[in-house]
Design a protein around this motif. Structure first.
Motif, short mmCIF file in Angstrom:
data_model
loop_
_atom_site.label_atom_id
_atom_site.label_comp_id
_atom_site.label_asym_id
_atom_site.label_seq_id
_atom_site.Cartn_x
_atom_site.Cartn_y
_atom_site.Cartn_z
N VAL A 66 0.84 -1.38 0.03
CA VAL A 66 -0.09 -0.05 0.04
C VAL A 66 0.85 1.23 -0.03
CG1 VAL A 66 -1.86 -1.07 1.27
CG2 VAL A 66 -0.24 0.15 2.60
N LYS A 67 0.23 2.40 -0.36
CA LYS A 67 1.24 3.53 -0.48
C LYS A 67 1.00 4.02 1.10
CE LYS A 67 0.91 5.07 -5.14
NZ LYS A 67 0.47 5.85 -6.18
N CYS A 68 2.07 4.70 1.67
CA CYS A 68 2.02 5.54 2.95
C CYS A 68 0.94 6.81 2.56
CB CYS A 68 3.25 6.02 3.32
SG CYS A 68 3.33 7.16 4.59
N PRO A 69 -0.10 6.96 3.61
CA PRO A 69 -1.05 7.91 3.56
C PRO A 69 -0.46 9.09 3.53
CG PRO A 69 -1.39 6.54 5.30
CD PRO A 69 -0.53 6.08 4.81
N GLN A 70 0.84 9.31 4.27
CA GLN A 70 1.34 10.57 4.48
C GLN A 70 2.40 11.16 3.15
OE1 GLN A 70 0.38 12.21 6.92
NE2 GLN A 70 1.27 13.99 6.24
N CYS A 71 3.26 10.07 2.96
CA CYS A 71 4.13 10.65 1.94
C CYS A 71 4.18 9.73 0.72
CB CYS A 71 5.71 10.32 2.29
SG CYS A 71 6.14 8.67 2.75
N GLY A 72 3.36 8.79 0.57
CA GLY A 72 3.27 7.87 -1.06
C GLY A 72 4.21 6.93 -1.15
N PRO B 56 5.98 3.44 -1.17
CA PRO B 56 5.28 1.82 -0.84
C PRO B 56 5.51 1.22 0.51
CG PRO B 56 6.31 2.27 -3.14
CD PRO B 56 6.50 3.20 -2.04
N VAL B 57 4.46 0.52 0.98
CA VAL B 57 4.68 -0.19 2.37
C VAL B 57 4.13 -1.30 2.18
CG1 VAL B 57 4.06 0.00 4.78
CG2 VAL B 57 4.60 2.14 3.42
N VAL B 58 5.02 -2.42 2.57
CA VAL B 58 4.34 -4.02 2.81
C VAL B 58 3.64 -4.17 3.71
CG1 VAL B 58 5.08 -6.27 2.86
CG2 VAL B 58 6.61 -4.85 1.61
N TRP B 59 2.34 -4.50 3.51
CA TRP B 59 1.30 -4.75 4.65
C TRP B 59 1.76 -6.17 5.41
CZ3 TRP B 59 -2.24 -1.29 6.20
CH2 TRP B 59 -3.16 -1.53 7.24
N GLY B 60 2.49 -6.02 6.41
CA GLY B 60 2.75 -7.17 6.87
C GLY B 60 3.74 -6.99 7.97
N GLU B 61 4.36 -7.96 9.14
CA GLU B 61 4.93 -7.77 10.04
C GLU B 61 6.37 -7.08 9.82
OE1 GLU B 61 4.09 -8.95 13.36
OE2 GLU B 61 2.22 -9.58 12.39
N VAL B 62 6.90 -6.91 8.59
CA VAL B 62 7.86 -6.21 8.28
C VAL B 62 7.69 -4.70 8.27
CG1 VAL B 62 9.01 -8.44 6.90
CG2 VAL B 62 7.66 -6.36 6.09
N SER B 63 6.60 -4.36 8.65
CA SER B 63 6.14 -3.15 8.47
C SER B 63 5.65 -2.62 9.69
CB SER B 63 5.48 -2.47 7.35
OG SER B 63 6.12 -2.77 6.17
N PRO B 64 5.77 -2.50 10.98
CA PRO B 64 5.41 -2.19 12.15
C PRO B 64 4.69 -0.79 12.33
CG PRO B 64 7.71 -1.61 12.35
CD PRO B 64 7.56 -2.23 11.03
N CYS C 134 5.02 4.50 6.46
CA CYS C 134 6.19 3.85 6.11
C CYS C 134 7.29 4.12 7.37
CB CYS C 134 6.87 4.52 4.92
SG CYS C 134 7.34 6.34 5.13
N SER C 135 6.88 5.08 8.41
CA SER C 135 7.82 5.11 9.40
C SER C 135 7.13 5.85 10.51
CB SER C 135 8.82 6.23 9.15
OG SER C 135 8.38 7.41 8.53
N LYS C 136 7.70 5.64 11.80
CA LYS C 136 7.05 6.63 12.61
C LYS C 136 6.85 8.31 12.69
CE LYS C 136 5.80 6.39 17.30
NZ LYS C 136 4.79 5.50 17.87
#
Length: 65
Positions: free
Chosen positions: A9-15, A17-25, A30-32
């Motif tokens: 999915v795209k990060c709603p803030q910066c766009g 790409p983010v994997v939807w799973g355990e690897v992306s807390p 995309c980040s804190k």
């Protein structure tokens, strides 16, 4: 072997790409940092969910009437 393609999915803030799973807390972010920027926008009421206006504070409206 049946390996499923991960959902991205795209990060709603910066766009980014983010994997939807355990690897992306911080998913869907995309980040804190992006997560906190979004939270701050909600806290400052820059973002809101559309709906009927709150009538409880206007024109002397009361539940007791």
């Amino acid at each position: 072997m049946n390996q499923e393609k991960p959902i991205v999915v795209k990060c709603p803030q910066c766009g980014i790409p983010v994997v939807w799973g355990e690897v992306s807390p911080f998913r869907p972010f995309c980040s804190k940092r992006c997560q906190l920027i979004d939270l701050g926008e909600w806290a400052e009421e820059e973002k809101r969910i559309a709906g009927a206006p709150d009538m409880s504070d206007s024109d002397g409206w009361s539940e007791n009437q």
